[in-house]
Scaffold this motif. Structure first.
Motif, PDB file in Angstrom:
ATOM      1  N   THR A  86       0.962  -1.176   0.030  1.00 44.72           N
ATOM      2  CA  THR A  86      -0.034   0.076   0.052  1.00 44.72           C
ATOM      3  C   THR A  86       0.772   1.267   0.150  1.00 44.72           C
ATOM      4  O   THR A  86       0.708   2.235  -0.676  1.00 44.72           O
ATOM      5  CB  THR A  86      -0.953   0.018   1.043  1.00 44.72           C
ATOM      6  OG1 THR A  86      -1.880  -1.255   1.155  1.00 44.72           O
ATOM      7  CG2 THR A  86      -1.819   1.294   1.351  1.00 44.72           C
ATOM      8  N   LEU A  87       1.973   1.353   0.704  1.00 44.93           N
ATOM      9  CA  LEU A  87       2.782   2.309   0.822  1.00 44.93           C
ATOM     10  C   LEU A  87       3.382   2.440  -0.575  1.00 44.93           C
ATOM     11  O   LEU A  87       3.615   3.914  -1.099  1.00 44.93           O
ATOM     12  CB  LEU A  87       3.961   1.985   2.035  1.00 44.93           C
ATOM     13  CG  LEU A  87       5.215   3.090   2.080  1.00 44.93           C
ATOM     14  CD1 LEU A  87       4.412   4.501   2.270  1.00 44.93           C
ATOM     15  CD2 LEU A  87       6.123   2.839   3.014  1.00 44.93           C
ATOM     16  N   LEU A  88       3.929   1.584  -0.905  1.00 44.04           N
ATOM     17  CA  LEU A  88       4.597   1.672  -2.563  1.00 44.04           C
ATOM     18  C   LEU A  88       3.594   2.211  -3.487  1.00 44.04           C
ATOM     19  O   LEU A  88       3.883   3.099  -4.467  1.00 44.04           O
ATOM     20  CB  LEU A  88       5.116   0.205  -3.083  1.00 44.04           C
ATOM     21  CG  LEU A  88       6.411  -0.364  -2.173  1.00 44.04           C
ATOM     22  CD1 LEU A  88       6.798  -1.672  -3.059  1.00 44.04           C
ATOM     23  CD2 LEU A  88       7.264   0.721  -1.856  1.00 44.04           C
ATOM     24  N   ASN A  89       2.298   1.662  -3.453  1.00 43.27           N
ATOM     25  CA  ASN A  89       1.346   2.261  -4.288  1.00 43.27           C
ATOM     26  C   ASN A  89       1.119   3.722  -4.191  1.00 43.27           C
ATOM     27  O   ASN A  89       0.873   4.299  -5.219  1.00 43.27           O
ATOM     28  CB  ASN A  89      -0.066   1.162  -4.222  1.00 43.27           C
ATOM     29  CG  ASN A  89      -0.180   0.246  -4.901  1.00 43.27           C
ATOM     30  OD1 ASN A  89       0.560  -0.001  -5.889  1.00 43.27           O
ATOM     31  ND2 ASN A  89      -0.851  -0.939  -4.387  1.00 43.27           N
ATOM     32  N   MET A  90       1.174   4.225  -2.936  1.00 41.89           N
ATOM     33  CA  MET A  90       0.893   5.693  -2.937  1.00 41.89           C
ATOM     34  C   MET A  90       2.096   6.404  -3.066  1.00 41.89           C
ATOM     35  O   MET A  90       1.914   7.528  -3.702  1.00 41.89           O
ATOM     36  CB  MET A  90       0.822   5.913  -1.172  1.00 41.89           C
ATOM     37  CG  MET A  90      -0.693   5.508  -0.873  1.00 41.89           C
ATOM     38  SD  MET A  90      -1.040   6.158   0.903  1.00 41.89           S
ATOM     39  CE  MET A  90       0.004   5.374   2.129  1.00 41.89           C
ATOM     40  N   ILE A  91       3.251   6.046  -3.113  1.00 45.40           N
ATOM     41  CA  ILE A  91       4.526   6.356  -3.550  1.00 45.40           C
ATOM     42  C   ILE A  91       4.521   6.629  -5.135  1.00 45.40           C
ATOM     43  O   ILE A  91       4.842   7.667  -5.702  1.00 45.40           O
ATOM     44  CB  ILE A  91       5.832   5.648  -3.303  1.00 45.40           C
ATOM     45  CG1 ILE A  91       6.205   5.986  -1.547  1.00 45.40           C
ATOM     46  CG2 ILE A  91       7.088   6.385  -3.914  1.00 45.40           C
ATOM     47  CD1 ILE A  91       6.988   5.062  -0.910  1.00 45.40           C
ATOM     48  N   CYS A  92       3.793   5.740  -5.752  1.00 45.47           N
ATOM     49  CA  CYS A  92       3.905   5.637  -7.198  1.00 45.47           C
ATOM     50  C   CYS A  92       2.577   6.423  -7.719  1.00 45.47           C
ATOM     51  O   CYS A  92       2.164   6.147  -8.716  1.00 45.47           O
ATOM     52  CB  CYS A  92       3.729   4.209  -7.705  1.00 45.47           C
ATOM     53  SG  CYS A  92       5.554   3.156  -7.341  1.00 45.47           S
ATOM     54  N   ARG A  93       1.670   6.754  -6.657  1.00 45.28           N
ATOM     55  CA  ARG A  93       0.421   7.557  -7.038  1.00 45.28           C
ATOM     56  C   ARG A  93      -0.595   6.704  -7.826  1.00 45.28           C
ATOM     57  O   ARG A  93      -1.433   7.099  -8.617  1.00 45.28           O
ATOM     58  CB  ARG A  93       0.626   8.728  -8.252  1.00 45.28           C
ATOM     59  CG  ARG A  93       1.986   9.817  -7.716  1.00 45.28           C
ATOM     60  CD  ARG A  93       1.784  10.203  -6.205  1.00 45.28           C
ATOM     61  NE  ARG A  93       0.599  10.848  -5.910  1.00 45.28           N
ATOM     62  CZ  ARG A  93       0.550  12.401  -5.966  1.00 45.28           C
ATOM     63  NH1 ARG A  93       1.590  13.033  -6.381  1.00 45.28           N
ATOM     64  NH2 ARG A  93      -0.426  12.804  -5.551  1.00 45.28           N
ATOM     65  N   GLY A  94      -0.632   5.366  -7.513  1.00 46.71           N
ATOM     66  CA  GLY A  94      -1.601   4.654  -7.788  1.00 46.71           C
ATOM     67  C   GLY A  94      -2.976   4.502  -6.851  1.00 46.71           C
ATOM     68  O   GLY A  94      -3.973   3.998  -7.129  1.00 46.71           O
ATOM     69  N   LEU A  95      -2.461   5.240  -5.730  1.00 47.71           N
ATOM     70  CA  LEU A  95      -3.441   5.079  -4.657  1.00 47.71           C
ATOM     71  C   LEU A  95      -2.989   6.521  -3.744  1.00 47.71           C
ATOM     72  O   LEU A  95      -1.875   7.031  -3.660  1.00 47.71           O
ATOM     73  CB  LEU A  95      -3.098   3.858  -3.494  1.00 47.71           C
ATOM     74  CG  LEU A  95      -4.155   3.572  -2.517  1.00 47.71           C
ATOM     75  CD1 LEU A  95      -5.584   3.152  -3.287  1.00 47.71           C
ATOM     76  CD2 LEU A  95      -3.491   2.744  -1.423  1.00 47.71           C
ATOM     77  N   GLU A  96      -4.128   7.094  -3.377  1.00 54.45           N
ATOM     78  CA  GLU A  96      -4.266   8.373  -2.688  1.00 54.45           C
ATOM     79  C   GLU A  96      -4.209   8.265  -1.222  1.00 54.45           C
ATOM     80  O   GLU A  96      -4.911   7.073  -0.614  1.00 54.45           O
ATOM     81  CB  GLU A  96      -5.379   9.266  -3.076  1.00 54.45           C
ATOM     82  CG  GLU A  96      -5.106   9.831  -4.399  1.00 54.45           C
ATOM     83  CD  GLU A  96      -3.916  10.587  -4.686  1.00 54.45           C
ATOM     84  OE1 GLU A  96      -3.310  11.539  -3.747  1.00 54.45           O
ATOM     85  OE2 GLU A  96      -3.228  10.458  -5.742  1.00 54.45           O
ATOM     86  N   PRO A  97      -3.430   8.925  -0.250  1.00 55.61           N
ATOM     87  CA  PRO A  97      -3.444   8.765   1.095  1.00 55.61           C
ATOM     88  C   PRO A  97      -5.052   9.290   1.746  1.00 55.61           C
ATOM     89  O   PRO A  97      -5.330  10.110   1.039  1.00 55.61           O
ATOM     90  CB  PRO A  97      -2.384   9.633   1.874  1.00 55.61           C
ATOM     91  CG  PRO A  97      -2.159  10.463   0.474  1.00 55.61           C
ATOM     92  CD  PRO A  97      -2.237   9.890  -0.642  1.00 55.61           C
ATOM     93  N   ASP A  98      -5.249   8.880   2.753  1.00 58.39           N
ATOM     94  CA  ASP A  98      -6.572   9.259   3.328  1.00 58.39           C
ATOM     95  C   ASP A  98      -6.381  10.774   3.893  1.00 58.39           C
ATOM     96  O   ASP A  98      -7.148  11.668   3.987  1.00 58.39           O
ATOM     97  CB  ASP A  98      -6.913   8.613   4.517  1.00 58.39           C
ATOM     98  CG  ASP A  98      -7.295   7.024   4.164  1.00 58.39           C
ATOM     99  OD1 ASP A  98      -7.645   6.678   3.174  1.00 58.39           O
ATOM    100  OD2 ASP A  98      -7.095   5.994   5.069  1.00 58.39           O
ATOM    101  N   ALA A  99      -5.093  10.971   4.302  1.00 62.60           N
ATOM    102  CA  ALA A  99      -4.627  12.240   4.652  1.00 62.60           C
ATOM    103  C   ALA A  99      -3.231  12.547   4.824  1.00 62.60           C
ATOM    104  O   ALA A  99      -2.492  11.732   4.269  1.00 62.60           O
ATOM    105  CB  ALA A  99      -4.879  12.532   6.383  1.00 62.60           C
ATOM    106  N   GLY A 100      -2.639  13.821   4.709  1.00 65.28           N
ATOM    107  CA  GLY A 100      -1.237  14.116   4.293  1.00 65.28           C
ATOM    108  C   GLY A 100      -1.007  14.390   2.889  1.00 65.28           C
ATOM    109  O   GLY A 100      -1.933  14.093   2.131  1.00 65.28           O
ATOM    110  N   THR A 101       0.289  14.688   2.602  1.00 61.79           N
ATOM    111  CA  THR A 101       0.358  14.973   1.185  1.00 61.79           C
ATOM    112  C   THR A 101       1.788  14.135   0.476  1.00 61.79           C
ATOM    113  O   THR A 101       2.615  13.887   1.285  1.00 61.79           O
ATOM    114  CB  THR A 101       0.678  16.465   1.057  1.00 61.79           C
ATOM    115  OG1 THR A 101       1.815  16.809   1.679  1.00 61.79           O
ATOM    116  CG2 THR A 101      -0.528  17.280   1.164  1.00 61.79           C
ATOM    117  N   ILE A 102       1.750  13.843  -0.711  1.00 61.21           N
ATOM    118  CA  ILE A 102       2.898  13.296  -1.335  1.00 61.21           C
ATOM    119  C   ILE A 102       3.236  14.254  -2.461  1.00 61.21           C
ATOM    120  O   ILE A 102       2.639  14.665  -3.232  1.00 61.21           O
ATOM    121  CB  ILE A 102       2.332  11.939  -1.958  1.00 61.21           C
ATOM    122  CG1 ILE A 102       1.919  11.119  -0.876  1.00 61.21           C
ATOM    123  CG2 ILE A 102       3.704  11.259  -2.662  1.00 61.21           C
ATOM    124  CD1 ILE A 102       1.512   9.621  -1.206  1.00 61.21           C
TER     125      ILE A 102
END
Length: 568
Positions: A323-339
């Motif tokens: 899940t963390l890798l997916n968020m780094i690769c922008r395939g998934l958005e965090p519930d809160a916070g920014t990337i």
């Protein structure tokens, strides 16, 4: 006692000769590791042993009443079955009728599986692999046949399996890429190479030594043959005639020398570092959170990646690593916070599934989708030339992807990722289904890669070889940072059951990569010191330490000079 004997086995698959009049046997109590380049027939050999396939020619003779259990690389389940049903399937006998369900329940608890009534369809890939393992080891057997048993297992489960197989009294044949696993368990290594099976007594470290000796002997024999052939051809060119029986015999010997095949030189996968320039802004994670329902995966996680970061991410299955890798690769958005991702950042994402591969394409069509040519340190090379470096010869380049082995598909997928010339490599379980030879070259490639490497892996050797910082998922969405590789992490992580407060000195909650930039050299020096002052004193067999380097120690010894030079 001999359990199984195979003689003159031949097996051809899609015009490739996997086995060519190969012989081998299995003795009672042996623990055999099977290795070889992807596509050479390792999984096929296991299916032949298990009786799931028949050889084209040759015979396999099994001992009387021999019981065999087989764990496939990718187990197939009835998705509507429960965990209990899947574990006891094919394990119920008259002898265990009254205890089978109790034994299965014990296995469910021991392997950390969901409840017995949970549907298979609701399980993750790692949980399904544990169910398949429980099914394979539930009932007593004479011979266990395991194909990549550590794939999708987290470190804790891999350690449990290693301990189980070490104590297992039956015989074992397994295909695995895990070099620590092979070194701990194997009593013999067999290697499949160009249709021939070579056997080496001992563990993986001993295999490396014995293989080098065999190859050196073959090279010396080939040089002697070539020298003798040159001498004989010179004699023949001087006009010798077959006037006598002796001269005819001499000429026949020359023909025999000419017909002898040279030893096949081992193909080497070659990679040079290819990447693009990275600007000032890299990847910045600021107070990101992610949860699924009531399960908190990531809570308030902040980190700024440095330009040459080598990050390993560890934790149990289902904790949120992918899940963390997916968020780094922008395939998934965090519930809160920014990337925040810099404009010059180019991410190459090597996912667990080969989702970018189209089974109806040929290998070369798949690669040309990315580009006809790529730039390397040594100039521009074509897609076809790059495929050859990845061990896809001219014939294989025009093979449809559906005909490739699982490992060959992974190798092709890795090539596509590297061809995109990333400056950030995100690797999700990169060692799954890759052969050891490919892993060694990937490790060498990462040494010279100028960008950022972020990897999720359960392969202890790969992490020791490639990363310099560990992020560990420690429950309730918390990640903790540890300096050094995986072995350093094992030395410094809190003991099970220790509170975070009591063990705060062993690691730090991740906040920002920039805070540690000025102390990188100091922490690296500390890592080297920890590796030299806290050696792993455990013997493979629980007895006195062997009077030679283990596989792990040998690899550390080979790199210590370069590490010291870098630190200086």
């Amino acid at each position: 006692m001999n359990l199984l004997t195979a003689e003159q086995l031949t097996k051809v698959f899609t015009e490739r000769k996997l086995l060519d009049h190969a012989d081998f046997s299995i003795e009672e109590g042996e623990k055999i590791g099977v290795i070889g380049v992807n596509g050479t027939g390792k999984s096929t050999l296991l299916r032949l042993i298990a009786g799931l396939e028949e050889p084209d020619t040759g015979t396999i003779t099994k001992g009387r009443n021999l019981t065999i259990r087989y764990l496939p690389q990718d187990p197939v389940f009835d998705e509507n079955a429960t965990v209990m049903d899947a574990i006891i399937k094919n394990n119920r006998t008259e002898l265990n009728e009254w205890s089978i369900e109790a034994d299965a329940a014990s296995a469910i608890n021991r392997l950390g599986l969901p409840g017995a009534t949970e549907k298979i369809s609701q399980l993750s890939g790692g949980q399904k692999k544990r169910v398949a393992l429980a099914n394979a080891v539930l009932a007593p057997v004479d011979l266990l046949v395991l194909d990549e048993p550590t794939n999708h297992l987290d470190a804790e489960m891999a350690q449990w399996l290693e301990d189980y197989l070490t104590d297992f009294r039956g015989a074992l044949v397994m295909v695995t890429h895990d070099r620590y696993f092979l070194d701990s368990i194997s009593t013999r290594i067999i290697e499949i190479d160009h249709g021939t099976i070579y056997s080496y007594p001992g563990d993986y470290a001993e295999y490396l030594l014995l293989k080098e000796q065999r190859q050196n002997q073959e090279i010396a024999s080939e040089r002697k043959r070539a020298s003798l052939l040159r001498t004989e051809l010179a004699w023949l060119s001087r006009g010798a005639r077959a006037r006598s029986t002796k001269q005819k015999a001499h000429i026949d010997r020359i023909r025999t020398l000419q017909q002898q095949t040279s030893p096949v030189e081992e193909a080497r996968l070659e990679l040079s570092s290819i990447g693009s320039r990275m600007g000032r802004t890299t990847i910045e994670l600021n107070s990101i959170c992610k949860a699924y329902g009531e399960k908190k995966l990531i809570e308030n996680f902040t980190y700024t990646f440095l330009k040459h970061d080598r990050i390993g991410i560890v934790g149990p299955n289902g904790c949120g690593k992918s899940t963390l890798l997916n968020m780094i690769c922008r395939g998934l958005e965090p519930d809160a916070g920014t990337i925040t991702i810099g404009q010059t950042i180019r991410i190459g994402y090597f996912a667990q599934e080969n989702h970018a591969l189209c089974s109806s394409q040929t290998a070369i069509e798949c690669v040309k989708e990315i580009g006809e040519t790529i730039h390397t340190e040594n100039g521009t090379i074509s897609a076809s030339q790059l495929l050859e470096r990845f061990l896809f010869d001219k014939t294989m380049q025009w093979t449809r992807i559906e005909k490739l082995s699982g490992g060959e598909k992974r190798r092709l997928y890795l090539l596509r990722v590297l061809m995109s010339e990333p400056n950030v490599l995100v690797l999700d379980e990169p060692t799954n289904d890759l052969d050891i030879q490919t892993l060694e070259v990937l490790e060498d490639y990462l040494d010279s890669f100028e960008g950022i490497v972020i990897t999720v892996s359960h392969d202890r050797y790969f992490l020791d070889r490639t990363v310099q910082r560990i992020f560990a998922f420690e429950g309730n969405g918390q990640l903790r940072q540890y300096e050094g590789n995986y072995s350093d992490y094992l030395h410094t992580r809190p003991a099970p059951g220790t509170s975070s407060e009591a063990s705060a000195h062993t690691g730090s909650t991740v906040s920002s990569g920039r805070q540690g930039k000025n102390s990188d050299a100091a922490s690296d020096a500390q890592n080297v010191q920890s590796r030299t002052t806290h050696p792993d004193s455990r013997s493979t067999w629980g007895g006195p330490k062997k009077l030679r380097f283990s596989f792990k120690e040998q690899r550390e010894y080979e790199t210590i000079d370069s590490e010291i030079a870098i630190l200086d």
